[in-house]
Enzyme design. Sequence first.
Site, PDB file in Angstrom:
ATOM      1  N   SER A  66       3.368  -5.027  13.508  1.00 39.28           N
ATOM      2  CA  SER A  66       3.628  -4.062  12.431  1.00 39.28           C
ATOM      3  C   SER A  66       2.875  -2.769  12.680  1.00 39.28           C
ATOM      4  CB  SER A  66       3.199  -4.649  11.088  1.00 39.28           C
ATOM      5  OG  SER A  66       3.259  -3.632  10.117  1.00 39.28           O
TER       6      SER A  66
ATOM      7  N   MET B 298       7.363   2.190   2.714  1.00 36.07           N
ATOM      8  CA  MET B 298       6.966   1.936   1.313  1.00 36.07           C
ATOM      9  C   MET B 298       7.050   3.224   0.518  1.00 36.07           C
ATOM     10  SD  MET B 298       3.501  -0.206   1.997  1.00 36.07           S
ATOM     11  CE  MET B 298       3.460  -1.608   3.101  1.00 36.07           C
TER      12      MET B 298
ATOM     13  N   ASP C 214       7.272  -0.691   8.528  1.00 33.02           N
ATOM     14  CA  ASP C 214       7.173  -0.898   7.076  1.00 33.02           C
ATOM     15  C   ASP C 214       7.290   0.419   6.328  1.00 33.02           C
ATOM     16  OD1 ASP C 214       6.636  -3.754   6.752  1.00 33.02           O
ATOM     17  OD2 ASP C 214       4.771  -3.362   7.841  1.00 33.02           O
TER      18      ASP C 214
ATOM     19  N   MET D 187       8.414 -13.028   2.621  1.00 32.80           N
ATOM     20  CA  MET D 187       7.112 -12.375   2.432  1.00 32.80           C
ATOM     21  C   MET D 187       6.062 -13.455   2.164  1.00 32.80           C
ATOM     22  SD  MET D 187       7.746  -9.280   3.002  1.00 32.80           S
ATOM     23  CE  MET D 187       6.008  -8.857   2.853  1.00 32.80           C
TER      24      MET D 187
ATOM     25  N   MET E  15      10.634  -1.320   1.777  1.00 31.73           N
ATOM     26  CA  MET E  15      10.034  -1.701   0.494  1.00 31.73           C
ATOM     27  C   MET E  15      10.206  -0.515  -0.436  1.00 31.73           C
ATOM     28  SD  MET E  15       6.776  -3.640   2.147  1.00 31.73           S
ATOM     29  CE  MET E  15       7.076  -2.853   3.722  1.00 31.73           C
TER      30      MET E  15
ATOM     31  N   ASP F 125       6.459 -12.567   7.204  1.00 28.92           N
ATOM     32  CA  ASP F 125       5.783 -11.268   7.135  1.00 28.92           C
ATOM     33  C   ASP F 125       4.596 -11.308   6.179  1.00 28.92           C
ATOM     34  OD1 ASP F 125       5.125  -8.633   7.326  1.00 28.92           O
ATOM     35  OD2 ASP F 125       6.919  -7.870   6.307  1.00 28.92           O
TER      36      ASP F 125
ATOM     37  N   HIS G 249       7.925  -3.739  14.159  1.00 25.27           N
ATOM     38  CA  HIS G 249       8.153  -3.898  12.720  1.00 25.27           C
ATOM     39  C   HIS G 249       7.685  -2.617  12.028  1.00 25.27           C
ATOM     40  CE1 HIS G 249       8.807  -6.298   9.068  1.00 25.27           C
ATOM     41  NE2 HIS G 249       7.697  -5.739   8.593  1.00 25.27           N
TER      42      HIS G 249
ATOM     43  N   HIS H  20      11.653  -2.547   7.667  1.00 29.86           N
ATOM     44  CA  HIS H  20      11.479  -3.308   6.426  1.00 29.86           C
ATOM     45  C   HIS H  20      11.335  -2.301   5.290  1.00 29.86           C
ATOM     46  CE1 HIS H  20       8.535  -6.176   4.062  1.00 29.86           C
ATOM     47  NE2 HIS H  20       9.690  -5.998   3.434  1.00 29.86           N
TER      48      HIS H  20
HETATM   49  C1  DX5 Z   1       3.259  -5.914   3.935  1.00 29.03           C
HETATM   50  C2  DX5 Z   1       4.092  -5.519   5.133  1.00 29.03           C
HETATM   51  C3  DX5 Z   1       3.724  -6.266   6.344  1.00 29.03           C
HETATM   52  C4  DX5 Z   1       2.337  -5.981   6.831  1.00 29.03           C
HETATM   53  C5  DX5 Z   1       1.872  -7.148   7.642  1.00 29.03           C
HETATM   54  O1  DX5 Z   1       3.686  -5.204   2.826  1.00 29.03           O
HETATM   55  O2  DX5 Z   1       5.463  -5.741   4.876  1.00 29.03           O
HETATM   56  O3  DX5 Z   1       4.678  -6.070   7.379  1.00 29.03           O
HETATM   57  O4  DX5 Z   1       2.269  -4.811   7.607  1.00 29.03           O
HETATM   58  O5  DX5 Z   1       0.528  -6.954   7.944  1.00 29.03           O
HETATM   59  P1  DX5 Z   1      -0.471  -8.163   8.204  1.00 29.03           P
HETATM   60  O6  DX5 Z   1       0.053  -8.895   9.387  1.00 29.03           O
HETATM   61  O7  DX5 Z   1      -1.768  -7.464   8.463  1.00 29.03           O
HETATM   62  O8  DX5 Z   1      -0.487  -9.006   6.955  1.00 29.03           O
HETATM   63 ZN    ZN Z   2       6.864  -5.788   6.624  1.00 31.01          ZN
END
Ligand code: DX5
Ligand code: ZN
Length: 221
Positions: free
Chosen positions: A8, A37, A35, A137, A68, A175, A33, A66
């Site tokens: 990630s 947000m 993320d 998740m 969010m 994840d 990956h 991903h």
């Molecule tokens: C959380 C994200 C994850 C996160 C994972 O909201 O969707 O992808 O980056 O990070 P670790 O592996 O540190 O939990």
């Molecule tokens: Zn993620």
Amino acid sequence: MSVLIAPSILSADFGNLQRDIKMINESRADWFHVDVMDGVFVPNISFGFPVMKAIKKYARKPLDVHLMIVEPDKYLAAFADAGAAIISVHYEACTHLHRTIQNLRQLGVLAGVAINPHTPASLLSEVIASIDVVVLMSVNPGYGGQRFIKNTYSKIDDLKNLIIQKNSSAKIEIDGGVDLKNAHELIRAGADILVAGNTVFSASSPSDAISLLKEAEHQTA
Ligand code: DX5
Ligand code: ZN
């Protein structure tokens, strides 16, 4: 199929993003990956298109995006244009999930659906046959480096049963909180893809950590 590892980028050093992308390119990782947000669906804001485009410019492996964010439909085409190979939307953010999945199909990307820790796998029963990836998740989304939620194991079981029952080819992506201790058990339980942020980027050798995750299936527990 051997397990896929998706580091990630959220845990990368954004001051040295190109260096960290190069490390992933040269490692045994399979996907990036990414993320995204929005500060509304989750209590944190990460990054948007300018950073996504910078990642795409240097990444030599598929971008697993991903989302969010609320109202993801508004942005699916833009994320596909920005180079996403896989796009996952949240079940909890989609009022018309079936339509959203159709939109993803039309864009020619792999279609993923992510579910929060409180969302049962059974709620995917009507769409499981038309998606490529389920992102389970294993932390509440919003931050890297959180503690793994153990209920995830029974959700993997439920999801595996649903996939078999509905004749689906969906892959199971885990994840949140994946580390060198739980990776083996997750793979044994049925995980196909492991996301790892903190475990990779806080390691003294991130590329060794990726290799260890990749080999976790052969560990003797
Ligand atoms: C959380 C994200 C994850 C996160 C994972 O909201 O969707 O992808 O980056 O990070 P670790 O592996 O540190 O939990
Ligand atoms: Zn993620």
